[in-house]
Scaffold this motif. Structure first.
Motif, PDB file in Angstrom:
ATOM      1  N   LYS A 104       0.812  -1.218   0.000  1.00  0.00           N
ATOM      2  CA  LYS A 104       0.000   0.000   0.000  1.00  0.00           C
ATOM      3  C   LYS A 104       0.846   1.269   0.000  1.00  0.00           C
ATOM      4  N   TYR A 105       2.181   1.128   0.043  1.00  0.00           N
ATOM      5  CA  TYR A 105       3.047   2.304  -0.025  1.00  0.00           C
ATOM      6  C   TYR A 105       2.980   2.956  -1.404  1.00  0.00           C
ATOM      7  N   PHE A 106       2.784   2.120  -2.430  1.00  0.00           N
ATOM      8  CA  PHE A 106       2.734   2.619  -3.802  1.00  0.00           C
ATOM      9  C   PHE A 106       1.286   2.739  -4.262  1.00  0.00           C
ATOM     10  N   ASP A 107       1.051   3.669  -5.168  1.00  0.00           N
ATOM     11  CA  ASP A 107      -0.309   3.948  -5.639  1.00  0.00           C
ATOM     12  C   ASP A 107      -0.644   2.982  -6.769  1.00  0.00           C
ATOM     13  N   ILE A 108      -1.008   1.754  -6.384  1.00  0.00           N
ATOM     14  CA  ILE A 108      -1.246   0.669  -7.339  1.00  0.00           C
ATOM     15  C   ILE A 108      -2.718   0.270  -7.324  1.00  0.00           C
ATOM     16  N   ASP A 109      -3.296   0.140  -8.499  1.00  0.00           N
ATOM     17  CA  ASP A 109      -4.649  -0.391  -8.634  1.00  0.00           C
ATOM     18  C   ASP A 109      -4.522  -1.893  -8.897  1.00  0.00           C
ATOM     19  N   TRP A 110      -4.709  -2.687  -7.867  1.00  0.00           N
ATOM     20  CA  TRP A 110      -4.466  -4.125  -7.965  1.00  0.00           C
ATOM     21  C   TRP A 110      -5.573  -4.869  -8.702  1.00  0.00           C
ATOM     22  N   TYR A 111      -6.700  -4.200  -8.956  1.00  0.00           N
ATOM     23  CA  TYR A 111      -7.835  -4.924  -9.526  1.00  0.00           C
ATOM     24  C   TYR A 111      -8.397  -4.181 -10.735  1.00  0.00           C
ATOM     25  N   LEU A 112      -7.642  -4.227 -11.834  1.00  0.00           N
ATOM     26  CA  LEU A 112      -8.130  -3.677 -13.084  1.00  0.00           C
ATOM     27  C   LEU A 112      -9.194  -4.606 -13.662  1.00  0.00           C
ATOM     28  N   THR A 113      -9.870  -4.141 -14.701  1.00  0.00           N
ATOM     29  CA  THR A 113     -10.971  -4.935 -15.261  1.00  0.00           C
ATOM     30  C   THR A 113     -10.483  -6.235 -15.885  1.00  0.00           C
ATOM     31  N   LYS A 114      -9.270  -6.272 -16.418  1.00  0.00           N
ATOM     32  CA  LYS A 114      -8.739  -7.505 -17.002  1.00  0.00           C
ATOM     33  C   LYS A 114      -8.433  -8.515 -15.900  1.00  0.00           C
ATOM     34  N   LYS A 115      -9.030  -9.660 -15.995  1.00  0.00           N
ATOM     35  CA  LYS A 115      -8.822 -10.690 -14.966  1.00  0.00           C
ATOM     36  C   LYS A 115      -7.359 -11.095 -14.875  1.00  0.00           C
ATOM     37  N   ALA A 116      -6.654 -11.098 -16.011  1.00  0.00           N
ATOM     38  CA  ALA A 116      -5.252 -11.527 -16.026  1.00  0.00           C
ATOM     39  C   ALA A 116      -4.357 -10.577 -15.232  1.00  0.00           C
ATOM     40  N   PHE A 117      -4.823  -9.335 -15.001  1.00  0.00           N
ATOM     41  CA  PHE A 117      -4.014  -8.344 -14.291  1.00  0.00           C
ATOM     42  C   PHE A 117      -4.257  -8.340 -12.787  1.00  0.00           C
ATOM     43  N   ALA A 118      -5.228  -9.097 -12.321  1.00  0.00           N
ATOM     44  CA  ALA A 118      -5.609  -9.041 -10.913  1.00  0.00           C
ATOM     45  C   ALA A 118      -4.426  -9.361 -10.002  1.00  0.00           C
ATOM     46  N   GLU A 119      -4.206  -8.492  -9.044  1.00  0.00           N
ATOM     47  CA  GLU A 119      -3.168  -8.641  -8.021  1.00  0.00           C
ATOM     48  C   GLU A 119      -1.768  -8.749  -8.628  1.00  0.00           C
ATOM     49  N   LYS A 120      -1.576  -8.086  -9.752  1.00  0.00           N
ATOM     50  CA  LYS A 120      -0.254  -8.045 -10.373  1.00  0.00           C
ATOM     51  C   LYS A 120       0.137  -6.596 -10.664  1.00  0.00           C
ATOM     52  N   VAL A 121       1.419  -6.321 -10.555  1.00  0.00           N
ATOM     53  CA  VAL A 121       1.949  -5.034 -10.982  1.00  0.00           C
ATOM     54  C   VAL A 121       2.293  -5.149 -12.463  1.00  0.00           C
ATOM     55  N   ILE A 122       1.756  -4.257 -13.259  1.00  0.00           N
ATOM     56  CA  ILE A 122       2.051  -4.281 -14.691  1.00  0.00           C
ATOM     57  C   ILE A 122       3.385  -3.575 -14.911  1.00  0.00           C
ATOM     58  N   LEU A 123       4.362  -4.308 -15.453  1.00  0.00           N
ATOM     59  CA  LEU A 123       5.712  -3.768 -15.673  1.00  0.00           C
ATOM     60  C   LEU A 123       5.970  -3.603 -17.162  1.00  0.00           C
ATOM     61  N   PRO A 124       5.784  -2.412 -17.695  1.00  0.00           N
ATOM     62  CA  PRO A 124       6.005  -2.185 -19.136  1.00  0.00           C
ATOM     63  C   PRO A 124       7.474  -1.888 -19.424  1.00  0.00           C
ATOM     64  N   ILE A 125       8.310  -2.919 -19.346  1.00  0.00           N
ATOM     65  CA  ILE A 125       9.754  -2.705 -19.488  1.00  0.00           C
ATOM     66  C   ILE A 125      10.357  -3.482 -20.648  1.00  0.00           C
ATOM     67  N   LEU A 126       9.533  -4.217 -21.399  1.00  0.00           N
ATOM     68  CA  LEU A 126      10.066  -5.020 -22.500  1.00  0.00           C
ATOM     69  C   LEU A 126      10.218  -4.185 -23.765  1.00  0.00           C
ATOM     70  N   GLY A 127      11.228  -4.494 -24.554  1.00  0.00           N
ATOM     71  CA  GLY A 127      11.488  -3.759 -25.786  1.00  0.00           C
ATOM     72  C   GLY A 127      10.665  -4.220 -26.963  1.00  0.00           C
TER      73      GLY A 127
END
Length: 933
Positions: free
Chosen positions: A122-145
């Motif tokens: 909860k220290y970071f401003d993360i929305d853990w429950y986006l509408t996509k089921k695959a994203f639930a309780e995951k941090v989305i890391l857009p770091i791939l090239g």
């Protein structure tokens, strides 16, 4: 070292700390700065930042000194040397976000390892429950090239083992593997071990489920250190998971392992539309933290509170205050904690506290209920450049710009369009989430439930695009102020006017929400939902303004780019002296200790570039003639790229203005020419990418960029560009001297207006830098120290003759700052009175009086001097008169800038020429009179 009142600096000097400028480097220049008259160092963040950081704003650990800057002993020595000179230390603090690109950020690494189970989730401003089921309780890391599947099967993702930890190498990033998935990895090593080795490893595997990850990692590290065969088996097991390039099915195991993690790796381009942590603007490697939570506040401020308690740090500048959930609450808590450390009252604010806040218009003010001493001064910088811009020539510059570019768009329309653009690209995910939340709120009201999500999201974007300021400050406890209501109404009305196809009730609904007009019959949960939406919305409008206006529109609208500055409005053109006096008077009344700045690490161009450019506004005919001829001469150097020629007319027009402002004062040498070409190319490439028309950071157009660089090289080359430069340099010469006087007058206003003057590193001599990283180049302090030592016996005539060395600017600064240091109490208490000026050259003179009981300071500067000729002193001012209040004849004013006495035998009607005997400006002090006076 407790204090009964905050230490108010007389002046500050801004230093950028990084690997190439350390505490030891700062210590080496303290004697010079003290000799200059500086009382306080204003330091960029020096807490643990990313490796190789050149700015420090990517703080990875708020509670560690950055080892690249120095260790604890270096810091203690730095503080000791400051205190020995009675100098204070104002520190830049970053409460809104943290750098997450490396494993240096232990909070973020723990979140990636443990997910929602992390103590720091909860220290970071993360929305853990986006509408996509695959994203639930995951941090989305857009770091791939590239797309995930492509990167996975390229072999770029590899497991590694080190000191008890198994982690994933993703390019240069080191990502943790969750404790729950470690046993399945280690079990792959069992078949190759001896029975005894299997026994020991099995026991360790069990610990990952029962004893906690830290203890389990320590035990695994102990085992592998004592048993090389065990470590070899583990490493071989990892290779069975990594996969083999060319065999897609061999990556199934690694894919399944990654699916078990608390993060989801994805292509960096998806961040705009699918990211679930709030960022600093659109920078994926800077994650926002929830500093509004008491536990986060305390955790992030441990070291800074210790430094404040010890007196090591004497003031704070709060970075990006508009990004916070509730800025006023944060500042109040900060002042309260500081007061508690020293046993002080919180009223008035006991800590000298400044905020980096962009005041977007001349009518917007910093909220008066914030416990702060003011902003860091971007609004003052913009007031000054408008003051030195000739408003009478606006129509001619507008006409020329339209003719050259073929574009007649108003600046406010460009801003509107570019704010929409960045919402559709950089911030699509944020506004999708806001639209979803708005849709849920509408379901609670029978009048609004028929609104569709698309309708609401589009209307919300339109209101944001029309927002005239960075944000409002509404909370559950603080309803909209009169200023907030005015801003919201203006935005909603403009959005409705621009979008007649959107139902009016949709805008009414949004307006009522932002006004916090809550129905009486809603539940507590619905009330909280409403408040949360408004607070989220307020955190989004600032980044949209910053990216749409500062980082896009200001690189597109080039009518007169001296005005294209952080917090600026190039849709306006110039300022009357009466308006300047009004703004100064308001600051004296509400925030008399605010910072006054003219150059920072973020400004689009340095103060001296800006002031030279402002002089162009005085010679519209010469400018029109010159630009027309240059564009015709240089047409042959443009390159066809697809269906157009590069650079575009708009880009070429920016280039010529930039060249006038940044052209070196020194005699051109091959080395200087090469440096100039590289600097201008780098600047124009950044301008192209920020403008997002013919290239961008996301979609770079290398053909266009190369063509622009080739054009720059051609016109600046000693041979191919000789004809152009022969025509160009006379105009540079024509504005250089007026630009010099502008800079000196600007410096005087900064050092004498209500507030605390800040000198950005290196601007104590002439500085013709452009936007970063150009303005972060190393500063030669040996030259500055030598110049300072040479000033003692220099006359005004000598300094004017030698103006190109910059010694004249250094002399003005050191005389005024030393005077401020000696008369610190006067400047803390002095009021402000703008003075009326009459006569033929009245519009070229700005004069004001700073007074407190018994003492007075008269400040006179000249502006718009290009039309006055070479002589700007004495009789050149003819019948120009300054009207003084309540002064009798016979006063002896002490001229701070020359050390001479100026006699006033004219009573309240003071001829300007009698005061401007040596320079086209004067700063005259009238000490307290004794009974015998």
């Amino acid at each position: 070292m407790s204090q009964s009142r905050p230490r108010i600096p007389s002046s500050t000097y801004r230093l950028q700390f990084h690997a190439d400028f350390t505490f030891r480097d700062a210590i080496a220049i303290l004697d010079y700065l003290q000799g200059l008259g500086i009382t306080d160092i204003y330091a960029s963040p020096f807490f643990q930042a990313g490796t190789g950081s050149t700015h420090g704003y990517d703080v990875a650990d708020h509670n560690q000194i950055n080892p690249a800057v120095g260790d604890d002993s270096d810091f203690r020595k730095f503080v000791s040397e400051l205190q020995r000179r009675d100098m204070g230390l104002i520190m830049d603090f970053v409460p809104n976000h943290m750098g997450i690109s490396e494993s240096l950020n232990s909070w973020w690494m723990d979140v990636l390892e443990e997910g929602t189970a992390s103590n720091f989730a909860k220290y970071f401003d993360i929305d853990w429950y986006l509408t996509k089921k695959a994203f639930a309780e995951k941090v989305i890391l857009p770091i791939l090239g590239d797309r995930y599947g492509v990167v996975l099967e390229s072999g770029a993702l590899r497991l590694n083992y080190e000191e008890g930890a198994i982690f994933l190498m993703c390019y240069e990033s080191r990502l943790p593997i969750s404790p729950q998935s470690v046993p399945s990895i280690l079990e792959r090593a069992l078949p190759t071990l001896s029975p005894d080795g299997q026994l020991r490893l099995n026991a360790c595997i069990g610990m990952f489920s029962s004893a906690g990850k830290s203890q389990a990692k320590l035990e695994l590290a102990r085992l592998t250190e004592s048993d090389p065969e065990l470590e070899k088996a583990i490493r071989e097991a990892l290779t069975t998971i990594d996969g083999v390039e060319g065999d897609p099915s061999s990556f199934n195991a690694l894919h399944e392992l990654l699916e078990m993690q608390a993060y989801r790796l994805c292509y960096w381009r998806t961040a705009a539309e699918e990211i679930n942590y709030r960022r600093f603007f659109d920078i994926n490697t800077l994650a926002a933290i929830r500093i509004e939570l008491p536990e986060v506040f305390e955790a992030a401020h441990q070291l800074i509170f210790q430094l404040l308690k010890n007196g090591d740090v004497t003031g704070l500048r709060i970075d990006h205050v508009d990004g916070l959930w509730d800025p006023r609450e944060y500042l109040t808590r900060l002042q309260g904690r500081y007061a508690g450390l020293h046993g002080l009252e919180t009223t008035p604010p006991p800590l000298y506290l400044l905020v980096e806040k962009i005041v977007e218009s001349r009518d917007e003010t910093l909220p008066l209920n914030w416990p702060t001493h003011g902003t860091t001064g971007y609004e003052f910088s913009n007031h000054l450049v408008h003051l030195f811009t000739n408003s009478a020539t606006e129509g001619r510059f507008t006409k020329l710009y339209h003719r050259i570019t073929g574009n007649s768009e108003r600046f406010q329309d460009v801003v509107y369009e570019k704010k929409l653009l960045v919402m559709e690209t950089a911030f699509a995910s944020e506004f999708t989430a806001l639209g979803r939340e708005l849709d849920l709120i509408s379901e609670n009201h029978r009048y609004y439930r028929d609104f569709t999500r698309n309708q609401l999201t589009r209307a919300l974007r339109e209101v944001t695009a029309c927002f005239p300021v960075y944000r409002t400050y509404v909370t559950a406890e603080c309803p909209p102020s009169v200023e907030d209501e005015r801003v919201i109404l203006r935005a909603v009305s403009a959005a409705r006017r621009r979008n007649p196809s959107i139902d009016k009730p949709v805008f009414d609904f949004i307006r009522n929400l932002l006004f916090m007009r809550l129905p009486e019959d809603i539940s507590e949960a619905q009330r909280d939902q409403h408040v949360r939406f408004v607070m989220r919305f307020q955190q989004c409008t600032g980044p949209v303004m910053a990216k749409g206006l500062e980082d896009t529109a200001l690189y597109l609208y080039h009518r007169f780019v001296a005005l294209n500055e952080v917090g600026g409005n190039p849709g306006e053109f110039g300022m009357k002296t009466t308006e300047f006096h009004r703004l100064n008077s308001e600051r004296a009344l509400h925030f008399p200790q605010a910072m006054l700045t003219t150059s920072t690490h973020d400004t689009k161009r340095s103060e001296d570039v800006r002031m030279r450019m402002a002089a162009i506004s005085e010679i519209p005919d010469d400018w029109k003639k010159g630009v027309t001829k240059w564009m015709r001469m240089n047409r042959k150097f443009r390159t066809r790229v697809d269906e157009d020629f590069a650079p575009s007319p708009n880009e070429e027009y920016l280039l010529y203005q930039t060249l006038v402002g940044a052209w070196p004062i020194e005699t051109m040498t091959p080395e200087l020419r090469s440096s100039l070409i590289e600097r201008i190319q780098a600047y124009m490439l950044k301008a192209l990418k920020e403008g997002k028309v013919n290239s961008s950071w996301v979609e770079p157009n290398e053909d266009w960029e190369n063509a622009v660089c080739k054009f720059i090289e051609s016109i600046l080359d000693e041979n191919s560009g000789a004809s152009f430069q022969q025509e160009f340099l006379p105009l540079v010469e024509k504005v250089s001297v007026p630009g010099m006087w502008n800079s000196l007058s600007e410096t005087i206003l900064k050092c004498t207006s209500p507030g605390v003057p800040d000198i950005y590193q290196g601007t104590d001599l002439w500085d013709l830098s452009l936007v970063d990283p150009d303005n972060r180049r190393p500063v030669n302090y040996d030259i500055r120290s030598e110049a300072l030592a040479s000033l003692n016996n220099s006359s005004p005539e000598e300094l004017i003759a030698d103006w190109k060395s910059g010694r004249i600017k250094l002399d003005v600064i050191r005389r005024l700052l030393r005077f401020r240091r000696e008369e610190a109490a006067f400047f803390r208490q002095a009021d402000y009175l703008g003075l009326e000026v009459s006569g033929r050259h009245a519009d070229h003179c700005v004069a004001f009086l700073r007074s407190n009981p018994g003492k007075q300071l008269l400040v006179i500067i000249s502006r718009l001097t290009a039309s006055m000729g070479d002589n700007l002193t004495g009789r050149a001012w003819e019948d120009t008169i300054i009207h003084l209040p309540d002064l009798q004849g016979g006063c002896q004013w002490h001229d701070i800038l020359t050390g001479t006495v100026l006699e006033n035998d004219h009573g309240n009607q003071l001829p300007v020429g009698s005061m401007l005997k040596h320079y086209p400006f004067a700063v005259a002090f009238l000490p307290a009179r004794t009974d015998s006076s």
